[in-house]
Write an enzyme that holds these catalytic residues in place. Structure first.
Site: not given
Length: 222
Positions: A34-36
């Site tokens: 997902g968002c890092f």
């Protein structure tokens, strides 16, 4: 080793970094979760992890950027000491901290293991099969071979720590371009996001040579 568009340095501005294993003594893992920003913090606080960085991988477009990602995925790259933490232990963190049973709505945020060699690929598949066996569910997370890793823009690196600017500004002044590669920055990025154990935090705080104001800001976030 799988090629990378990023060549890490070994900053030594603070004692905790000077004592960390150099890149030649570490191994590397790459995960999409997902968002890092969140995975960067989660792995940064994991004992045995030496350095973290976020970037783009898994696609075919050359030189991706955040606003021109093409078919790449946001990933975290984890440099770790194999004598202190195993790849399988990192996989445990990986499986527990994304949604492996959900197909991604966007390729940018998909779950993926990007293996650096055959051993990592086999371990990822084995742990995936174990997860499916234990849960009776189909894992949607992909397992692929890393082709190229592209470092993300500076403002994405150690995002949680950057949201504590007193600390991040001081460390960036200390390290310059090597900020992203600092073990201290990785740990503090994880700590301010709520990860890590109290004894791990206090052990690092006791050896940090940073200003009282910066250390106070870190404690305020805990």
């Amino acid at each position: 080793m799988t090629p990378s568009a990023y060549e890490p340095t070994h900053p030594t501005a603070l004692a905790a970094d000077a004592e960390a294993p150099p890149p030649s003594a570490t191994a590397t893992a790459t995960f999409g979760m997902g968002c890092f920003w969140g995975p960067d913090a989660r792995f940064g606080a994991t004992p045995g992890v030496v350095r973290t960085r976020v970037g783009y991988a898994g696609g075919t477009e050359p030189d991706p950027s955040y606003y021109s990602l093409g078919d790449h995925t946001e990933v975290v790259q984890v440099e770790y000491n194999p004598d202190a933490v195993s790849y399988e232990a990192l996989l445990d963190v990986f499986w527990a901290n994304h949604s492996p049973f959900s197909a991604p709505l966007k390729r940018q945020y998909r779950g993926v293991v990007l293996a650096h060699d055959d051993q990592q690929c086999e371990a990822a598949k084995r742990t995936r099969d174990d997860l499916e066996s234990r849960t009776g569910k189909v894992v949607e997370t992909a397992i692929e071979t890393l082709d190229q890793f592209y470092l993300a823009e500076d403002y994405h690196q150690k995002y949680e720590l950057r949201s504590t600017p007193v600390v991040a500004d001081e460390l960036e002044d200390t390290y310059g371009d090597a900020f992203v590669d600092s073990t201290v920055a990785a740990r503090l990025n994880g700590f301010v996001a709520g990860h890590g154990e109290d004894d791990e935090r206090e052990a690092l705080f006791a050896e940090l040579d940073i200003s009282p104001a910066a250390l106070s800001e870190v404690r305020r976030r805990l």
